[in-house]
Design an enzyme around this catalytic site. Structure first.
Site, PDB file in Angstrom:
ATOM      1  N   LYS A  12       0.836  -1.211   0.000  1.00 51.59           N
ATOM      2  CA  LYS A  12       0.000   0.000   0.000  1.00 51.59           C
ATOM      3  C   LYS A  12       0.873   1.263   0.000  1.00 51.59           C
ATOM      4  O   LYS A  12       2.078   1.193   0.281  1.00 51.59           O
ATOM      5  CB  LYS A  12      -0.938  -0.057   1.207  1.00 51.59           C
ATOM      6  N   TYR A  63     -11.316  -3.891  -4.347  1.00 48.52           N
ATOM      7  CA  TYR A  63     -12.020  -3.964  -3.057  1.00 48.52           C
ATOM      8  C   TYR A  63     -13.541  -4.055  -3.202  1.00 48.52           C
ATOM      9  O   TYR A  63     -14.264  -3.738  -2.263  1.00 48.52           O
ATOM     10  CB  TYR A  63     -11.616  -2.771  -2.191  1.00 48.52           C
ATOM     11  N   PHE A 107     -15.958   1.222   6.103  1.00 47.67           N
ATOM     12  CA  PHE A 107     -14.577   1.619   5.850  1.00 47.67           C
ATOM     13  C   PHE A 107     -14.236   1.701   4.353  1.00 47.67           C
ATOM     14  O   PHE A 107     -13.142   2.108   3.983  1.00 47.67           O
ATOM     15  CB  PHE A 107     -13.597   0.658   6.542  1.00 47.67           C
ATOM     16  N   ASN A 131      -2.848  -0.460   6.776  1.00 46.74           N
ATOM     17  CA  ASN A 131      -2.171  -1.629   7.357  1.00 46.74           C
ATOM     18  C   ASN A 131      -1.062  -2.199   6.452  1.00 46.74           C
ATOM     19  O   ASN A 131      -0.756  -3.383   6.504  1.00 46.74           O
ATOM     20  CB  ASN A 131      -3.192  -2.707   7.750  1.00 46.74           C
ATOM     21  N   HIS A 185      -1.666  -5.753   1.354  1.00 53.12           N
ATOM     22  CA  HIS A 185      -2.841  -6.594   1.113  1.00 53.12           C
ATOM     23  C   HIS A 185      -2.377  -7.872   0.430  1.00 53.12           C
ATOM     24  O   HIS A 185      -1.469  -7.831  -0.399  1.00 53.12           O
ATOM     25  CB  HIS A 185      -3.838  -5.871   0.193  1.00 53.12           C
ATOM     26  N   GLU A 244      -8.219 -11.230  -8.239  1.00 53.30           N
ATOM     27  CA  GLU A 244      -7.395 -10.035  -7.980  1.00 53.30           C
ATOM     28  C   GLU A 244      -6.235  -9.880  -8.972  1.00 53.30           C
ATOM     29  O   GLU A 244      -5.998  -8.786  -9.459  1.00 53.30           O
ATOM     30  CB  GLU A 244      -6.870 -10.079  -6.541  1.00 53.30           C
TER      31      GLU A 244
HETATM   32  P1  CMP Z   1      -6.856  -5.574   3.312  1.00 53.61           P
HETATM   33  O1  CMP Z   1      -6.230  -6.865   3.605  1.00 53.61           O
HETATM   34  O2  CMP Z   1      -6.274  -4.721   2.252  1.00 53.61           O
HETATM   35  O3  CMP Z   1      -8.412  -5.816   2.957  1.00 53.61           O
HETATM   36  C1  CMP Z   1      -9.407  -4.855   3.180  1.00 53.61           C
HETATM   37  C2  CMP Z   1      -8.901  -3.638   3.897  1.00 53.61           C
HETATM   38  O4  CMP Z   1      -9.872  -2.786   4.471  1.00 53.61           O
HETATM   39  C3  CMP Z   1      -8.065  -4.066   5.091  1.00 53.61           C
HETATM   40  O5  CMP Z   1      -6.878  -4.681   4.656  1.00 53.61           O
HETATM   41  C4  CMP Z   1      -7.913  -2.742   5.828  1.00 53.61           C
HETATM   42  O6  CMP Z   1      -6.881  -1.949   5.276  1.00 53.61           O
HETATM   43  C5  CMP Z   1      -9.221  -2.040   5.513  1.00 53.61           C
HETATM   44  N1  CMP Z   1     -10.115  -1.902   6.669  1.00 53.61           N
HETATM   45  C6  CMP Z   1     -10.413  -0.751   7.274  1.00 53.61           C
HETATM   46  N2  CMP Z   1     -11.270  -0.956   8.276  1.00 53.61           N
HETATM   47  C7  CMP Z   1     -11.519  -2.276   8.330  1.00 53.61           C
HETATM   48  C8  CMP Z   1     -12.319  -3.102   9.170  1.00 53.61           C
HETATM   49  N3  CMP Z   1     -13.059  -2.605  10.158  1.00 53.61           N
HETATM   50  N4  CMP Z   1     -12.311  -4.411   8.931  1.00 53.61           N
HETATM   51  C9  CMP Z   1     -11.569  -4.943   7.913  1.00 53.61           C
HETATM   52  N5  CMP Z   1     -10.807  -4.196   7.087  1.00 53.61           N
HETATM   53  C10 CMP Z   1     -10.765  -2.883   7.288  1.00 53.61           C
END
Ligand code: CMP
Length: 144
Positions: A15, A55, A63, A118, A121, A132
Site C-alpha cells: 500500500k 475492493y 470503511f 495496514n 494486502h 485479484e
Molecule cells: P486488506 O487486507 O487490504 O483488505 C481490506 C482492507 O480494508 C483491510 O486490509 C484494511 O486496510 C481495511 N479496513 C479498514 N477498516 C476495516 C475493518 N473494520 N475491517 C476490515 N478491514 C478494514
C-alpha cells in the site's frame, strides 16, 4: 499430496504508506528469505477504478470509501508471488488485518499500527487470487 502439487500463486499489494515509508525492500526481503519467488512486480499509481475493482467485496461497508481514498492516485507495488502453499504462507507472514492485533514477528505486527493503513494486502483464497491478479496482470506477464 506431493510438494510440487502444492505450489500456489498469490497476489500482493504494498500500500502507499509502505512505499512512502521506505519499507518496500524490508517487506520484499521477508518474502524472499522465506523462499517465495517474485514472478512479477509492478510499481504504479493506482487508478481509482482499479482500487474499486480490487475492493469490490467490501463495497457498502463503513470503511470502504476511506480505503479507496487512501489508495487511489497513489503509488503502490503490485506483485505475484509463487511458492509452496503461498496463499496461507503469505497471510501468515503478513499477520492479522488489524496491525494492533497482529503478532510481533509478522509484517503488520512489526511495521504497522493503523487498520486502514495496514501496509499490505494479500489474497485470502485461491478464488481471491484468481480475481485479484487479473485486475493488474495479463497471463503473458505471468508466463514462466
Ligand atoms: P486488506 O487486507 O487490504 O483488505 C481490506 C482492507 O480494508 C483491510 O486490509 C484494511 O486496510 C481495511 N479496513 C479498514 N477498516 C476495516 C475493518 N473494520 N475491517 C476490515 N478491514 C478494514
Amino acid at each position: 499430496m506431493s510438494e510440487r502439487s502444492e505450489i500456489e500463486r498469490t497476489f500482493v499489494m504494498l500500500k502507499p504508506s509502505c512505499i512512502q515509508r521506505g519499507l518496500m525492500g524490508e517487506v520484499i526481503s521477508r518474502f524472499e528469505k522465506k523462499g517465495l519467488k517474485i514472478l512479477q512486480i509492478k510499481i504504479m499509481k493506482m487508478p481509482r477504478e482499479k482500487a474499486e475493482e480490487l475492493y469490490r467485496v467490501h463495497e457498502g461497508k463503513p470503511f470502504y470509501q476511506g480505503l479507496i481514498n487512501a489508495i487511489s492516485g497513489k503509488t503502490v507495488a503490485l506483485m505475484v508471488l509463487e511458492g509452496r502453499r503461498a496463499i496461507s504462507v503469505v497471510r501468515k507472514l503478513i499477520g492479522a488485518t488489524d496491525p494492533a492485533q497482529a503478532e510481533a514477528g509478522t509484517i503488520r505486527g512489526d511495521l504497522a499500527i493503523d487498520l486502514t493503513d495496514n501496509l499490505i494486502h494479500a489474497s485470502d483464497s485461491p478464488e481471491s487470487y484468481e480475481r485479484e491478479h487479473r485486475i493488474f496482470f495479463t497471463e503473458e506477464e505471468l508466463e514462466t
